[in-house]
Design a protein around this motif. Structure first.
Motif, short mmCIF file in Angstrom:
data_model
loop_
_atom_site.label_atom_id
_atom_site.label_comp_id
_atom_site.label_asym_id
_atom_site.label_seq_id
_atom_site.Cartn_x
_atom_site.Cartn_y
_atom_site.Cartn_z
N GLY A 6 -77.57 -8.75 -17.24
CA GLY A 6 -78.83 -8.55 -16.87
C GLY A 6 -79.60 -9.80 -16.96
O GLY A 6 -79.09 -10.91 -16.25
N THR A 7 -80.81 -9.87 -17.27
CA THR A 7 -81.48 -11.17 -17.40
C THR A 7 -82.39 -11.07 -18.93
O THR A 7 -83.63 -11.35 -18.82
CB THR A 7 -82.56 -10.96 -16.14
OG1 THR A 7 -82.08 -10.70 -15.18
CG2 THR A 7 -83.17 -12.43 -16.04
N GLY A 93 -81.18 -7.29 -34.66
CA GLY A 93 -81.93 -7.08 -34.19
C GLY A 93 -81.49 -5.85 -32.85
O GLY A 93 -80.40 -5.72 -32.83
N LEU A 94 -82.75 -5.66 -32.01
CA LEU A 94 -82.23 -4.86 -31.01
C LEU A 94 -83.27 -5.08 -29.84
O LEU A 94 -84.61 -5.35 -29.92
CB LEU A 94 -82.43 -3.31 -31.23
CG LEU A 94 -82.27 -2.33 -30.05
CD1 LEU A 94 -80.86 -2.37 -29.47
CD2 LEU A 94 -82.85 -0.99 -30.44
N ALA A 95 -82.78 -5.41 -28.45
CA ALA A 95 -83.51 -5.78 -27.37
C ALA A 95 -83.34 -4.83 -26.31
O ALA A 95 -81.88 -4.30 -26.17
CB ALA A 95 -83.38 -7.10 -27.00
N ALA A 113 -79.65 -2.95 -22.79
CA ALA A 113 -79.77 -3.21 -24.07
C ALA A 113 -78.72 -3.92 -24.83
O ALA A 113 -77.67 -3.97 -24.36
CB ALA A 113 -80.19 -1.58 -24.66
N TYR A 114 -79.14 -4.29 -25.66
CA TYR A 114 -77.87 -5.27 -26.49
C TYR A 114 -78.40 -5.40 -28.11
O TYR A 114 -79.61 -5.20 -28.44
CB TYR A 114 -77.71 -6.66 -26.07
CG TYR A 114 -78.93 -7.52 -25.77
CD1 TYR A 114 -79.16 -8.42 -26.70
CD2 TYR A 114 -79.81 -7.43 -24.84
CE1 TYR A 114 -80.26 -9.26 -26.87
CE2 TYR A 114 -80.74 -8.26 -24.58
CZ TYR A 114 -81.09 -9.41 -25.69
OH TYR A 114 -82.02 -10.15 -25.54
N VAL A 115 -77.77 -5.82 -28.91
CA VAL A 115 -78.00 -6.10 -30.31
C VAL A 115 -77.43 -7.50 -30.51
O VAL A 115 -76.40 -7.95 -30.35
CB VAL A 115 -76.88 -5.03 -31.24
CG1 VAL A 115 -76.95 -5.63 -32.63
CG2 VAL A 115 -77.45 -3.58 -30.89
N PRO A 116 -78.44 -8.34 -30.82
CA PRO A 116 -78.26 -9.67 -31.25
C PRO A 116 -78.04 -9.82 -32.63
O PRO A 116 -78.87 -9.13 -33.46
CB PRO A 116 -79.39 -10.35 -30.86
CG PRO A 116 -80.77 -9.47 -30.85
CD PRO A 116 -80.03 -8.03 -30.74
#
Length: 220
Positions: A6-7, A93-95, A113-116
């Motif tokens: 994604g971006t 976190g979560l984005a 969506a991803y978890v950093p």
């Protein structure tokens, strides 16, 4: 992150995201130029933290290719933290967000969506970041697993070495190396990177040059 997941962009110049957000009631502007064999991208991603634990980003890219320049990406993203990253500790976190690609006639919107997660060592002299996420490709209507692994290593008081690799569950992964330098600590940063795809003999290599500006808290 348009290269692999994604971006979703981390703090420049990393593509693997970190478990950090802009300070409460403050804003930042991340901008950069990315040049590869066939095109040049001009990115600007403003972001603000209005509430204290929700960073909102709205921006995009214009790309010059074949003698023409056009808007190729429009991104909206939200990011929050479950655990704040502290020296010698870890953060999580979560984005999530969406990217619209106006040049695609149908299905030009991706969702992701991803978890950093971030891990600090030696009083923040070394910080490791790991991402795992999901990408829904609008054009192909396929779901992808995305991932990233990156490291920040302090070279001096204001300079950091960046190394990372990232990709999807299909295809060869990418690698990038770069340097980040604070002209004005925690306010003005410049950076540069070189990246390439593994096993591609330089066909997909790129260079980037970026500028990051961060404000003090000023929002009501």
């Amino acid at each position: 992150m348009a290269l692999a997941a994604g971006t979703a962009h981390a703090a420049r110049p990393m593509i693997t995201d970190d478990a950090r957000i802009v300070d409460a009631k403050a804003c930042q502007l991340e901008s950069w130029v990315k040049d590869d064999r066939d095109s040049t991208e001009y990115w600007a991603l403003p972001a603000c933290n209005f509430t204290g634990n929700l960073e909102l980003t709205l921006g995009g890219a214009r790309t010059r290719e074949g003698g023409h320049t056009r808007t190729t990406d429009v991104q909206v993203q939200g990011k929050t933290l479950f655990k704040l990253l502290e020296p010698n500790g870890w953060g999580l976190g979560l984005a999530a967000g969406t990217v619209q690609r106006p040049q695609v006639s149908s299905g030009g919107r991706d969702w992701y969506a991803y978890v950093p997660a971030s891990f600090s060592f030696r009083d923040d002299a070394v910080v490791i970041h790991a991402n795992v996420g999901w990408l829904r490709e609008g054009e192909t209507r396929r779901d992808r697993l995305t991932w990233g692994l990156g490291t920040e290593a302090r070279l001096g008081t204001r300079t950091w070495l960046i190394t990372e690799t990232f990709g999807q569950d299909q295809g060869r992964s990418y690698a990038q190396v770069g340097v980040r330098h604070w002209l004005l600590p925690d306010r003005v940063q410049i950076d540069t990177t070189y990246g390439n795809r593994f096993g591609n003999n330089g066909e997909e290599r790129w260079f980037s040059l970026g500028l990051r500006l961060l404000s003090p808290p000023f929002l009501p």
